[in-house]
Structure formats: C-alpha cells, structure tokens
Design a protein around this motif. Structure first.
Motif, short mmCIF file in Angstrom:
data_model
loop_
_atom_site.label_atom_id
_atom_site.label_comp_id
_atom_site.label_asym_id
_atom_site.label_seq_id
_atom_site.Cartn_x
_atom_site.Cartn_y
_atom_site.Cartn_z
N ASP A 225 62.82 72.55 67.35
CA ASP A 225 62.97 73.96 67.70
C ASP A 225 64.40 74.26 68.14
OD1 ASP A 225 60.34 74.35 67.12
OD2 ASP A 225 59.66 74.47 69.20
N LEU A 226 64.94 73.42 68.98
CA LEU A 226 66.28 73.70 69.49
C LEU A 226 67.35 73.48 68.41
CD1 LEU A 226 67.85 74.75 71.85
CD2 LEU A 226 67.96 72.45 72.80
N ALA B 20 60.08 70.13 70.26
CA ALA B 20 61.10 70.88 71.00
C ALA B 20 62.50 70.55 70.47
CB ALA B 20 61.00 70.57 72.49
N LEU C 286 67.25 76.69 66.49
CA LEU C 286 67.66 77.93 67.16
C LEU C 286 69.08 77.88 67.72
CD1 LEU C 286 64.31 78.68 69.01
CD2 LEU C 286 65.26 79.91 67.05
N ASN C 287 69.58 76.70 67.92
CA ASN C 287 70.90 76.57 68.53
C ASN C 287 72.00 76.97 67.55
OD1 ASN C 287 72.81 75.70 70.52
ND2 ASN C 287 73.18 73.91 69.20
N GLU D 154 65.85 69.71 80.07
CA GLU D 154 65.28 71.03 80.32
C GLU D 154 63.76 70.98 80.45
OE1 GLU D 154 66.04 74.19 77.39
OE2 GLU D 154 66.75 75.38 79.09
N VAL E 280 68.83 81.86 73.83
CA VAL E 280 68.51 82.08 72.41
C VAL E 280 67.97 83.49 72.21
CG1 VAL E 280 66.78 81.44 70.69
CG2 VAL E 280 68.16 79.65 71.79
N LYS E 281 67.14 83.95 73.14
CA LYS E 281 66.56 85.30 73.07
C LYS E 281 67.67 86.35 73.18
CE LYS E 281 63.39 88.03 75.93
NZ LYS E 281 62.61 87.95 77.19
N PRO F 195 68.00 79.02 81.22
CA PRO F 195 67.16 78.34 80.22
C PRO F 195 67.67 78.60 78.80
CG PRO F 195 65.81 79.64 81.74
CD PRO F 195 67.23 79.99 82.02
N SER F 196 67.61 77.59 77.96
CA SER F 196 68.08 77.76 76.58
C SER F 196 67.23 78.80 75.86
CB SER F 196 68.06 76.42 75.83
OG SER F 196 66.74 75.93 75.71
N SER F 197 65.96 78.90 76.24
CA SER F 197 65.10 79.89 75.59
C SER F 197 65.61 81.31 75.88
CB SER F 197 63.65 79.75 76.08
OG SER F 197 63.63 79.84 77.50
N LEU F 198 66.08 81.56 77.09
CA LEU F 198 66.62 82.87 77.43
C LEU F 198 67.93 83.12 76.68
CD1 LEU F 198 66.65 85.48 79.10
CD2 LEU F 198 67.75 84.20 80.95
#
Lengths: 419, 419, 419
Positions: free
Chosen positions: B334-335, B331, B338-339, B264, B403-404, B398-401
């Motif tokens: 972080d993942l 990162a 959050l995952n 990513e 997670v959000k 995106p994984s950020s999206l």
C-alpha cells in the motif's frame, strides 16, 4: 525599547489601515525607514491585497443602554476586519459573534477574520457569562474600502551587495510580546548599525504578517538572489529561554552563526527544526522562495498561556529581557560581520612565528598559550575552506580570540581573505 | 493460509523433483502462477542445474526385520538428494550415514547433500541411541536422473514497468515456518493484489533456494533493470518479533518503505544490516546482480531452536502470526503504491488556502489542526525531492494523512506529480 | 631497542651540531641510513637553517670555586643554543638565566632558545634554592657558527612508488621517552622491513624537530605526490595507553589502518583529533603540504609529569613497552601491505563453492563457519569499492582471516585485484 513599546501598545493595528500606518510613522522618529503602500487589489503571487480596514468605534450596549463591551477599553475587543454593523439583536443571536476563552475566563482573546466577511466581539468569559438575556445594540463603525497595505523597509548598505534581512510583523493590535517586542528591538538594532561601517547589507522589514511578507517578496523578486539569509524577530520580551528555529536550509550561514552565538554566549536555549508553521519564515521559506530565514525568539510561537490574549500586555514583557534579546541579535550581526575565511600565505610548513614576534621567546613556557594555539589553528585551517567559526568550533577556542588572531595574522601578511 | 500450510506440510520437497512440482500445482489452485521447468544440465551463471531427485521410500530395518526409521513417518528422515542404496551393513558403518542432534535429542534434523554424492538418514538422537549393535538393512528408493528444476512465477502488471519482486523458497520438506509460512502468505498476497489497479508491477517468485533464484536470474537478465527492489518472504508464522534485513543498498525505496511501515504500525521489530548469508537475498544481492532485495521475517534465519528440525512443524506456526505478517506485507505494498513525490504549483509564498476552502474560517481556532499542519508540510516539502514518507517522517504526522492531503491538494490544482 | 637507548641517552643533542651527528652515526651501525647536511643559511620555506651549535662544557662556580651546576652531570643543565659566556656576576643577575620547576623541585627542566640569542642554565628548584647570595662564575664553552643541520633518511623501495613515511625527531638531549623511544623503535622497524619484499615504499626520516622536517620538505617537494601517508613515531617507551592522533585528512588510509590495528589488537587506546600542535605532524600537515601524517604514541605530547624534565630518563621507559609499540607499528605495516581491494570475477549470484572445495560437504553443519562467512563477505563486497579492512569491519571478522580468504579466492580464480 520598553518606552517605545508602551507608546505603541494602545494602537489598534491590523494587516491594513491607520493602525499600522501610525505605528510605522512613530518608528520613523527613530530611524529613517521608508513607508510603502500597496493598493488594494494588487495581485501578489497567489494572493490579492485586501481592502483596507479602519475602525473608529465598536461597542455593545445592553437594554439599559450601558456599554458592556467597548473597543475604546481594549483594541482586542473587536474581531479584526469586522465589517460595519449597527443593529439590535437578542443575546441568543449575538452569541454567534462573541469570542471568549472558557479556560482563561479573565482574558480577552485575539481573533481575526481577514478573508471571510464577518463581524464579532472578543471578551473575557466572565464578561460573556455576565450578559443577561435580552436585546443588545451592537455597533461597529468600521470601513472596508479600497485603500492600501502599508509596510516599512530600510536597507543599510554594506560594502557587499550580499544582504541579510531582519523581518518582523506589525499587524497585531494591543499585544506586547507578540509582537511589539520584535518591533522595538529591531528598530533599536537598526539605529545601532546605522552608523557602522558594515561588510554586509542589512534589510529591515516591518510588515503585516503573511500578506505583508508576500507583498514584499512579490514586489522584490529581483532582490532575492543576494539575500544570504535572515531572521524573524518576535517574542523577544518575555522571560523564557531562547529558541532558534532553523531556516529551511538548516545549515546556512545564518543557522551556523545564530547557533554558535547562542552556545558561545552560554544563554539557555534550544534549537528547533524548521517547520512550515509559525511566523513569516513560512513565506520566506516557501519552496519557490527558499530563503534561509530562521527565527530567533525567546518563548516560541503559541507556546505560552498569554499568547494571543489580553495577558500579553506590557507587564508580560520586561526591559531586561528585551535588552538581552538585543544583545543577542547584536552578537549575531557582529559575528556575521567578523566571520571570514582566510588563505594562509605561508602554507608550506609553519611560518616562523618567532621572527615576527608571534612566539614567546623561551620555547616551552606556557604563557599566552591560548593565543599561540589560536595562531596555529588559524594558520592550519586557513586553506580557503574554513571560516572563523569553523576554527573556533574545531579548536574549542573563543570566536573573539580567533577573530582577533585572524586580524593579527592578516596584519603580519600571513593571511589574505579568501575570494 | 494455515489450512494451505497444513495441506502442503507432508510433501517431501527438495530443490528438484515431484515434491516441488506438486506444491506449485497446489498453489495454482489459488492463483494462476506459471510453472517453469529448467532442464538438468542447463548452465546458469556459475552453476549447472543438477539432476532431478525423486524418492519413493527409505527405511532402515534392524536384524529382526523391524523398520526402525521410515521416511513414510517424516520426510525429514532422509538426507535430501540421497543416492539410491539397498544393502546390509553393521551399525558401526551405518553410523557414518546417520545424522542426529545430541543437544536436542527428541528432534529430527534437516540435512541435505545436493552437490556431493551421498546417502543418509536423519533421526532423533534418542532413536540413534536406541539402536543396538548388529546388522541393519538400509533401503533408499530414490532416483537421480536427467529431468528439470521447477519454479513458479507470476507478474502482476501495473501502470508502470517498474517492478518489485517477492521471492520465497519452496525447496524445504516438512518444515512449517521455514518456509511454508512464506509460501502461503505470498500466494494470498498475490490473490489480494490480483484484482487491484496497481501503479507498480509486482513479480512473485516461488523458487528452490539458491539454485532456483540463480536459474531465474540467469534466464531473466533482461528484466533486472526495471526491478526497483523486493523482499524475501520467509519465517512468517512464528511468534517472534519482526526483523527487517536491509537490502545490499541499505537505503533503497524498499528499505525506506519497509522500515517506515514497521515503525508506523508500531509492531515490535528490529532492523538488521545486510549480510551475504541467509536466504536468496544472497543471490539477488550478489555484486553483479545488486538488486535492492531485503528480507522481512519474524524470527531470523537460524536463530530459533526449532530451525531446521522436526519441531518446525504445524504447531510452531499460528494463524494469527501469519495474519499479522500478511497485514504488514499488505501495508508495504500500500505504501509503495501511494508514496509519491510532488511539486508545489504555487511555490512562491504559501497559496491562499482560505479561498480554496482549505483553511478554517476564524484564524486562531485549533480545529482540524493536524490536517492544516499536513497541508503546510506537503506544500513546503513538495519541491520534487521529498516523497510522502519524507513528509510524514519530518512532520511526525501519519503517512495516511499525508497521502490523503496530497490527493486533496492534487485535486485542488496545487500539486503535480513529480517526473 | 632499550640497549641502544641507553647508549644514546647521554649525548647532548640539539637541532644542529655534533650531538645529532653522533646519534645518526650510531644509527648507521644498525641500518644504512644516509646522513644529509643542510648548510647554515639555506632558505627552507619561511625559515633559514640556523648556525650550528656545539658545546664542550658549561658550569657555574660559587665564590668558593665549587661547581654548583655542571653540564657534564646532565645535558639538560644548559639552555639549548646558549651563546658562549664566561663572567662573574652576582646571584641576583644570574637568576635571570636560571630555569627551574618550583612544582617539581627535584627535576631539571628542558629549555631551548634556538632563535633568540640567550644563555642559561636549567637546574632543579632545590639546587636553585640552595644557592647563597654572592658572586658566581659562569662559563659556557659553546660555539654558534656557520655549519649545517644534520638529518638522516632511508627509503625502502617497494614494488609501488607509492610510499608511507615514518618520521621521528632526533633533537632532544638526554630525554628517553621523548624521543629516544621513537628513534630506537623506528631503526628496528627499518631493520625488520629491510629484507622483506614490500608492496609500498617506506621512507624513514630521523630529523631535528620543526626545522628538520621543514628542511626535508623544502628539499623534497617533488616527492610529496607519491606519499600516501605516514606516522610520527614518538613517546613509545612509557607505560601509558596508546593514542592515535588522526592526520589532517582524518580519513586517509593510514588513519583507517592505524585505528583498525589498535581496535583489532585490543590494546587500550584512544583516538584523538588532529590539531596543529605537537610534533612534526604540524609541518607535514600544514595546509600547503597537507600530507596524511598521523601520530601513533603511547602517552601524548606534554601530558605526563616527566615530560621535558630529567625524570624522562632510562627508568621511565621499559623494554616491554618498546616491544609492544614495535609490534603495533609492525602490524600497521603488515596491514598496509596486505589490505587490498578486489573484484569478484563471478559476480552474478554466488559462485558454486562446493565444486571448488570451498564449502563443507554436508549442508547445514557449522564447521568452518567463520571461514565460510569470510568467503561470502569477500565475494559480496568485492566490487572494486571495498578493501579488506572494509570487509573485516562490516563482517566483524578478523582482518587476518579476510586477507587469508582473499588470497584463497584469488588463487581459485574468483577474484582479481582492483586497478
């Protein structure tokens, strides 16, 4: 099929109201589908059946009293589920309620506002640009009242309670490919199957999109256990190649059969993964429902320029495309019906084919080669774990030949159907 | 990070002794790691902690009394774990104790003899060739005595007892990429995470290679059950592309997260299979320990010409390479944090997004398309078997999206975290 | 092997009769195989042992009394299992009983009619075309009487009751590659293994095709449980590349070993899927028997122009091709014997190799690199789930080295054999 599409095209359908009701009544002339009404306010899972929407007229008049937009000309001209309105307002305020497509300036868009109270008109961008400043009189004679949501259903009973569903959405106004094509193809498929002796049961659902399938699911939760899979029928009249969108299961029997039929019939096609976007496979494939419902279309959801515009009209769909779609759906049903798993009753070594007339007399000749190979493959793979499609796939022989050989060997007492 | 590497570079480290001890004490200035001493002779699995090795000076003088090789010039000049010696011997006998690299004649090699009693000097091949016949005086003022092996450890406690370990070897003398790069990156990662509210616990291990990780494992066998995975941090300062060496499990959560982050973040990288060769993944991934410890490096073990030579110096590592490695490790954490895996609380059909403000009002518009797709994907896949990475992977979002959106849906009461 | 093939070539074999009996008696000169007779009429699964067929002479004379076709010239000249006949008939009627190959006009075809009463002659198409109109005297002095089917068997007992079978068909008349090549290769393999201390038991079967293997299976149903796999040996004398046809299981130990040997010996080869067509793998791999019997041949069944014609003669097979086939089968047995699964007895971290003399003294040198890598791979993968082939495959090291290292580590007390 095309003639029926022509007849249904002008009707202004929405997710509730007389348009859907009239459409389903016309379909009843073709097959004895039963029409169901779900009252406004009924709780269906997370949703509530909305008020029924009906409309008699809708127009915009300019200051000269000329109708510059008229719902009578095209059912797309009104924002679906528009609340009633009758007032005079300047163009600057009217603009907030006008929808057009600047990139496709000759086409009227299709827009809806089912769950947010609003009113509006859809028109071509050229129409919009031609409007001169000044006051306009707008009139939408619609009603939003307690009533019901209408859907139709028909269950063709088979020898087994196991069933497959064919579902199509009937909520779109004057749009031909999306989805009169699916509606007319399905009603003809129903007519064809109606007089056949069927192994499986087949349920046909003509439902408004989203809320309609949710209504059906909520009211038929007890029936889900015997549904082995299904297909969403839509976008079947255009000239695009076929697309099979996998069910959420991705490897269910309907996925297997649909893909095999597309490959074996050698039609140009593409298999696409499941996604929770598109038509009612979203609802059938929600995690708590989890039915193996795929989607067999020609072009895909949202992928063609005519999509959700006035260009998705009767010129866009062709009788020959509808006919090919019908053939494909028929072939899917045929293979579902014929595909079985057998058990070899003479599994110790090969059975002696010769004394049963299953082997050509002079060993070594190559006549009837494919038939003999099919016999050997069916006998070898018939251990209760492989169906006819598996045998056809592994042997690289036509499924029709495998099915024929299975019938022959069943007749000779060499196979029994697997439990 | 680079400044700390400069400070640590001259120190002569080995698997025991003052060099490691001094290095760890300097690290304590950055973070409150605890230093542990394991006495010589302690049995650790199949191994025994060796005598502690220390060295004050080592040189070779020619017959003119000139120092031709001097440990004071470079800590690589002495064979690590050399026994003390002081004698005069002819070049012909001395040669048996000299190590050089004929193919890289300007570089001093790095050599050790931990478990076999020996002494020796490492020098460039040009130095070796310049030695004239004659007698030489050699002196190694080293001690090999009962003492201890030194390692450092820090556990950042999270809300869960489940932990991940980051381990790095601290036994190499003046070698910059291997492995001051890993040491300085990890201590900075520790500093960063130290003040965060963490879901998982993270254990940082600064250990001599092989015997150090074996010591830690042997003395912490009761902690292994809650270790969910980890990474070996090394070779992080050079300009090579990244390499993720899979853990022995090959499909553990750390393998999944590390690979996803590399993809990513679109950094040039390669994924390589597990092998029982390399750094301490050999020990963590031994069959009786079987922890899911991968290795995230830039260049790989033994693959670059500077490897284990004096060319692996401070010029070989660059602040920007260290910084990118740090970003990548951050990162990964972080993942990991959050995952999560969720369960859709409204799984029968789609929940009505509109009344929750999760759907744009006018159906058909394409604004916020990615957000809506993310909502649909999360709802559909949240059946307790797919985590955020699965959703991101399958939806190509995106994984950020993802997670959000998970946080948003959790807040709206549409999800709960899976058990 | 070639000399034995020369000796066996002229004999007229069929699925029963003196030809097979004489062939097996000659094989007894090479190894103490036991000959079994199964009486005509014995029920074997779905089949019945047919009458025994024997033949003394067969010819066609023209009106001038000249023999234009004579069985004494070539055993292929008579349709196998021809009933006795002696009469005069015109060419027009005789033609119905003549078999030739118009596309290969110089070759005599091989034809049989085991289970349908018939008589006939096989001849080259040139011979057929040279026949002038007129009457011909045909004579086949054959007998079809109650007798028995003959096969031979030999069990080499190993330390384990688990066994592998090597099966070959002995029913073809003067055809060299199909299948004197398989017969002579197997009898020599048996001779070689006869005096070895074996881990597994090996059963050699010399049986008439189809009915012979069915006889053996029907009479030995109690032995099937310990048969772990096997190979059909045939088509081993031609110059084609090797083909391994997978067993019905496709992933059994014999499939693994055969494929690994072919790859590791770097012989040109192809792996082909199982199909229920070919030789006796059809019977061993029938669904009720389901033995993991693959087929290791050079050219494949029916794929070469000489197949089932007089061109499959002694010129078509070469000693060097037979020798290479023999090497390959020997290698398969060797690997079956040596391939084992071990358990690391020092699985917590790596065991200290140095004090066991398993590590070169100066850390960092690259001598004996492959050996050390093999040691690390074996130790790491020896958790009771990976055999030596798995280790060789994953490490990309030669299986011979892995096997050698396993023995070494077993000797050092670092491994035990897995249960």
């Amino acid at each position: 099929m095309y003639a029926l599409a022509e007849r249904l095209y002008p009707i202004c359908r929405s997710i509730t109201g007389e348009g859907v009701r009239e459409t389903l009544r016309i379909l009843q002339e073709y097959a004895p589908i039963s029409i169901h009404e779900v009252p406004t306010g009924t709780q269906v899972f997370d949703w509530e059946v909305p008020k029924e929407w009906n409309i008699s007229q809708a127009w915009i008049k300019n200051s000269a009293g000329e109708k510059v937009v008229d719902f009578m000309d095209h059912s797309l001209h009104v924002l679906s589920y528009s609340i009633p309105i009758h007032k005079i307002l300047p163009l600057s305020q009217l603009r907030d309620h006008l929808y057009s497509l600047p990139d496709q300036p000759d086409l009227i868009p299709y827009r809806t506002s089912y769950y947010q109270s609003n009113w509006g008109f859809c028109l071509s961008h050229r129409q919009l640009e031609a409007l001169e400043d000044g006051d306009y009189e707008v009139c939408i004679s619609s009603s939003l009242e307690a009533g019901s949501l209408t859907y139709a259903e028909y269950l063709l009973p088979g020898r087994s309670k196991d069933e497959f569903i064919f579902s199509t959405h009937v909520c779109h106004p004057s749009l031909a490919n999306d989805n009169l094509s699916g509606v007319v193809m399905l009603i003809h498929l129903l007519r064809k199957l109606q007089h056949q002796d069927l192994r499986y049961s087949y349920r046909f659902l003509f439902v408004p999109g989203t809320i309609g399938s949710i209504c059906w699911l909520a009211q038929n939760a007890d029936k889900l256990a015997t549904i082995k899979g299904g297909l969403i029928a839509s976008l079947l009249g255009d000239g695009g190649k076929f697309h099979y969108k996998l069910s959420r299961h991705e490897d269910s029997i309907i996925d297997k059969v649909a893909q095999f039929v597309l490959t074996e019939m050698e039609v140009d096609h593409e298999v696409i993964p499941f996604s929770p976007y598109g038509y009612d496979e979203r609802q059938y494939g929600s995690p708590g429902i989890n039915l193996a419902v795929g989607s067999l279309t020609r072009s895909t959801f949202g992928s063609f320029p005519q999509y959700h515009t006035s260009a998705d009209n009767l010129d866009f769909i062709q009788p020959r495309h509808l006919a090919q779609s019908y053939q494909l759906y028929s072939a899917v049903v045929d293979l579902l019906e014929l595909n079985r798993t057998y058990v070899n009753l003479s599994p110790m070594g090969e059975p002696q084919l010769g004394r049963r007339g299953l082997y050509d007399a002079i060993g070594g000749a190559s006549d009837q080669k494919a038939m003999q190979m099919a016999i050997l493959w069916v006998l070898n793979m018939s251990d209760g774990t492989h169906d006819a499609i598996d045998v056809a796939h592994k042997s690289n022989l036509p499924s029709s030949l495998i099915v024929k050989v299975c019938a022959l060997l069943l007749d000779k007492g060499l196979l029994r159907e697997s439990d």
